[in-house]
Design a protein around this motif. Sequence first.
Motif, PDB file in Angstrom:
ATOM      1  N   GLN A 155       0.839  -1.189   0.000  1.00  0.00           N
ATOM      2  CA  GLN A 155       0.000   0.000   0.000  1.00  0.00           C
ATOM      3  C   GLN A 155       0.877   1.243   0.000  1.00  0.00           C
ATOM      4  N   PHE A 156       0.331   2.323  -0.521  1.00  0.00           N
ATOM      5  CA  PHE A 156       1.025   3.621  -0.489  1.00  0.00           C
ATOM      6  C   PHE A 156      -0.018   4.720  -0.596  1.00  0.00           C
ATOM      7  N   THR A 157       0.375   5.894  -0.160  1.00  0.00           N
ATOM      8  CA  THR A 157      -0.476   7.088  -0.229  1.00  0.00           C
ATOM      9  C   THR A 157       0.232   8.132  -1.065  1.00  0.00           C
ATOM     10  N   TYR A 158      -0.488   8.691  -2.040  1.00  0.00           N
ATOM     11  CA  TYR A 158       0.115   9.702  -2.907  1.00  0.00           C
ATOM     12  C   TYR A 158      -0.708  10.987  -2.838  1.00  0.00           C
ATOM     13  N   PRO A 159      -0.206  12.013  -2.135  1.00  0.00           N
ATOM     14  CA  PRO A 159      -0.876  13.316  -2.146  1.00  0.00           C
ATOM     15  C   PRO A 159      -0.347  14.146  -3.313  1.00  0.00           C
ATOM     16  N   PHE A 160      -1.232  14.793  -4.036  1.00  0.00           N
ATOM     17  CA  PHE A 160      -0.798  15.607  -5.176  1.00  0.00           C
ATOM     18  C   PHE A 160      -1.403  17.000  -5.062  1.00  0.00           C
ATOM     19  N   ALA A 161      -0.532  17.999  -5.266  1.00  0.00           N
ATOM     20  CA  ALA A 161      -0.980  19.401  -5.263  1.00  0.00           C
ATOM     21  C   ALA A 161       0.022  20.228  -6.043  1.00  0.00           C
ATOM     22  N   THR A 196      -4.102  -8.414  -6.903  1.00  0.00           N
ATOM     23  CA  THR A 196      -5.451  -8.832  -6.519  1.00  0.00           C
ATOM     24  C   THR A 196      -5.908  -7.972  -5.346  1.00  0.00           C
ATOM     25  N   ASP A 197      -7.194  -8.019  -5.086  1.00  0.00           N
ATOM     26  CA  ASP A 197      -7.784  -7.242  -3.988  1.00  0.00           C
ATOM     27  C   ASP A 197      -7.338  -5.779  -4.067  1.00  0.00           C
ATOM     28  N   PHE A 198      -7.456  -5.209  -5.272  1.00  0.00           N
ATOM     29  CA  PHE A 198      -6.993  -3.838  -5.523  1.00  0.00           C
ATOM     30  C   PHE A 198      -8.040  -2.851  -5.007  1.00  0.00           C
ATOM     31  N   ARG A 199      -7.600  -1.901  -4.178  1.00  0.00           N
ATOM     32  CA  ARG A 199      -8.509  -0.920  -3.574  1.00  0.00           C
ATOM     33  C   ARG A 199      -7.899   0.482  -3.661  1.00  0.00           C
ATOM     34  N   ILE A 200      -8.769   1.480  -3.903  1.00  0.00           N
ATOM     35  CA  ILE A 200      -8.350   2.891  -3.951  1.00  0.00           C
ATOM     36  C   ILE A 200      -9.327   3.704  -3.120  1.00  0.00           C
ATOM     37  N   THR A 201      -8.776   4.594  -2.326  1.00  0.00           N
ATOM     38  CA  THR A 201      -9.575   5.572  -1.587  1.00  0.00           C
ATOM     39  C   THR A 201      -9.107   6.968  -1.978  1.00  0.00           C
ATOM     40  N   PRO A 202     -10.017   7.811  -2.495  1.00  0.00           N
ATOM     41  CA  PRO A 202     -11.456   7.603  -2.677  1.00  0.00           C
ATOM     42  C   PRO A 202     -11.741   6.642  -3.830  1.00  0.00           C
ATOM     43  N   ALA A 203     -12.978   6.215  -3.928  1.00  0.00           N
ATOM     44  CA  ALA A 203     -13.377   5.306  -4.999  1.00  0.00           C
ATOM     45  C   ALA A 203     -13.252   6.010  -6.347  1.00  0.00           C
ATOM     46  N   PRO A 204     -12.787   5.315  -7.377  1.00  0.00           N
ATOM     47  CA  PRO A 204     -12.634   5.951  -8.700  1.00  0.00           C
ATOM     48  C   PRO A 204     -13.975   6.411  -9.256  1.00  0.00           C
ATOM     49  N   ASP A 261      -7.702  -0.912 -21.135  1.00  0.00           N
ATOM     50  CA  ASP A 261      -7.001  -0.645 -22.387  1.00  0.00           C
ATOM     51  C   ASP A 261      -6.881  -1.940 -23.189  1.00  0.00           C
ATOM     52  N   THR A 262      -6.379  -1.843 -24.410  1.00  0.00           N
ATOM     53  CA  THR A 262      -6.325  -3.003 -25.298  1.00  0.00           C
ATOM     54  C   THR A 262      -5.325  -4.048 -24.822  1.00  0.00           C
ATOM     55  N   ARG A 263      -4.441  -3.686 -23.946  1.00  0.00           N
ATOM     56  CA  ARG A 263      -3.510  -4.653 -23.357  1.00  0.00           C
ATOM     57  C   ARG A 263      -4.178  -5.449 -22.250  1.00  0.00           C
ATOM     58  N   GLY A 264      -5.293  -4.932 -21.764  1.00  0.00           N
ATOM     59  CA  GLY A 264      -5.988  -5.570 -20.663  1.00  0.00           C
ATOM     60  C   GLY A 264      -5.764  -4.877 -19.342  1.00  0.00           C
ATOM     61  N   GLY A 265      -4.978  -3.798 -19.343  1.00  0.00           N
ATOM     62  CA  GLY A 265      -4.719  -3.049 -18.114  1.00  0.00           C
ATOM     63  C   GLY A 265      -5.957  -2.300 -17.642  1.00  0.00           C
ATOM     64  N   LYS A 266      -6.188  -2.327 -16.334  1.00  0.00           N
ATOM     65  CA  LYS A 266      -7.368  -1.679 -15.765  1.00  0.00           C
ATOM     66  C   LYS A 266      -6.977  -0.323 -15.198  1.00  0.00           C
ATOM     67  N   HIS A 267      -7.638   0.729 -15.687  1.00  0.00           N
ATOM     68  CA  HIS A 267      -7.354   2.105 -15.281  1.00  0.00           C
ATOM     69  C   HIS A 267      -8.483   2.614 -14.388  1.00  0.00           C
ATOM     70  N   HIS A 268      -8.109   3.181 -13.256  1.00  0.00           N
ATOM     71  CA  HIS A 268      -9.063   3.788 -12.329  1.00  0.00           C
ATOM     72  C   HIS A 268      -8.929   5.306 -12.483  1.00  0.00           C
ATOM     73  N   PHE A 308      -4.588  10.088  -2.657  1.00  0.00           N
ATOM     74  CA  PHE A 308      -5.039   8.780  -3.130  1.00  0.00           C
ATOM     75  C   PHE A 308      -4.331   7.690  -2.317  1.00  0.00           C
ATOM     76  N   GLU A 309      -5.119   6.827  -1.714  1.00  0.00           N
ATOM     77  CA  GLU A 309      -4.584   5.695  -0.956  1.00  0.00           C
ATOM     78  C   GLU A 309      -4.809   4.429  -1.776  1.00  0.00           C
ATOM     79  N   VAL A 310      -3.715   3.727  -2.080  1.00  0.00           N
ATOM     80  CA  VAL A 310      -3.755   2.554  -2.947  1.00  0.00           C
ATOM     81  C   VAL A 310      -3.285   1.342  -2.147  1.00  0.00           C
ATOM     82  N   ALA A 311      -4.018   0.233  -2.235  1.00  0.00           N
ATOM     83  CA  ALA A 311      -3.648  -1.000  -1.537  1.00  0.00           C
ATOM     84  C   ALA A 311      -3.995  -2.190  -2.414  1.00  0.00           C
ATOM     85  N   TYR A 312      -3.138  -3.199  -2.401  1.00  0.00           N
ATOM     86  CA  TYR A 312      -3.395  -4.414  -3.178  1.00  0.00           C
ATOM     87  C   TYR A 312      -2.482  -5.526  -2.681  1.00  0.00           C
TER      88      TYR A 312
END
Length: 465
Positions: free
Chosen positions: A253-259, A278-286, A292-299, A314-318
Amino acid sequence: MHKTGRGYRQNGDHGRTGIACAALCIIAILMTSLAGAQGQAEMGQSIYTRHCARCHGADGRGGPMASMLSVPPRNLTDRAYMQARTEEQLFEVIKHGGSALGVSATMPGFGQQLSDEQIWDTVAFIRTLPGAASTARSQPEGAAPGDTPTGDLRIQRLSVSIWPEYDDPRVLVILRGELAPQSPLPTRIRIPLPKGAELLGAGMISPQNQLLNHPHERLEGDTSDTLVLTVPIHRFFAEWYYDPFGEREPARQFTYPFALPYAMAQLDVDILQPDAATDFRITPAPMREDIDTRGGKHHLFSYRDLQPDAVQTFEVAYVKTTDAPSITKSQAMSGDLPPGHPQVSGLSRSTKTWVAFAMVAGFAVIFAGGVLVFRNKQLAPATVPSTMPAFSASQAAIATGQGKTPETGVEADQPEKTAEMGVEADQPEKTAEMGVEAPNYCSNCGRQLQATYIFCPGCGRSLQA
């Protein structure tokens, strides 16, 4: 040393006189320095004429050499641009050249030819040109040339891609931005960097969408660093890796603040899920998701009208049991990147579906149109339109050089013009059977006719078959 009271007083008078002289000298020096900084327009005019007018023109709008340069010289009467430039910026670009402010190196530096005083005089003259008067504030002490106050800079659109373990075990961050049209150029943009981030590149995006590295510097901070990017055009980019994971545990998991310290009209954020996660989670919800055509999932996230320093966190955990990234370094270095990467013009799966549908529909329309055209040709009468004068059998014979004319009895091989056709008999002109027009004349008055005539313009005779 004088021992009398008078003597001490005389010594004191000399001291006061010396102080006064020193004060006058200091004032004179300051006034000279101030005059040098302000410059004298009258002196600057001759310098400008000698060194600048060939490219910029006597009136600042372009000189005789302007059309020969790969990059046109700056129009010095451009009110919006010139009012945003300070005297210090003009001084720097004249002394050190265009590269001093991150603009075209076609503008040479004159520091070896002109003294500082002469350059200030030139700046003073430039300010007398129509539209060149300055309303810009002077640079704050310690500010670099090209710095723009944060309140004067606005981001029109910024996209931030946060891709963990994409082509590296670290997190890849990709910025693509565009300044608002009214933003002064050139300017410097300050972008926060995570501490310890590896900067891959930073610069401008050309009109051909090429990423061009441009002068930038990194300022070290206590908890984060700052990327200072000089841009001469409105579009810019930056890319870096950073490692927020520490120990490589399966649960990550990691947290990325952007400003940014600037107002933003639009901010788009794309967080790419690692392939093996697996068990991919993002806060806040996308706000939405895409594949994409490669099969990558973009939030995906999108924000509007953000104030300066507005923070989006953005808090990301997987869970991921392997350290292998989604693609290899060789793919990234060779440019064989999967569709969906900001540097690739690939389409997402949903976009590609619509494109495929549009192509099928287009082919169907073209096929149907072809069928209709073919059927119309099959059904069209083989006769010549009524507006076209038809050949008779005898005229066709004359046109092919065979037989006699019915009226005159002239042999077809004699070089005389027939009464009806006006064609030399020994010249096998184009026939009606071939469907090619031959010169035609009125049999009544001899007037040459056009194929579209219904009546002879000479005598009025009807030309209908």
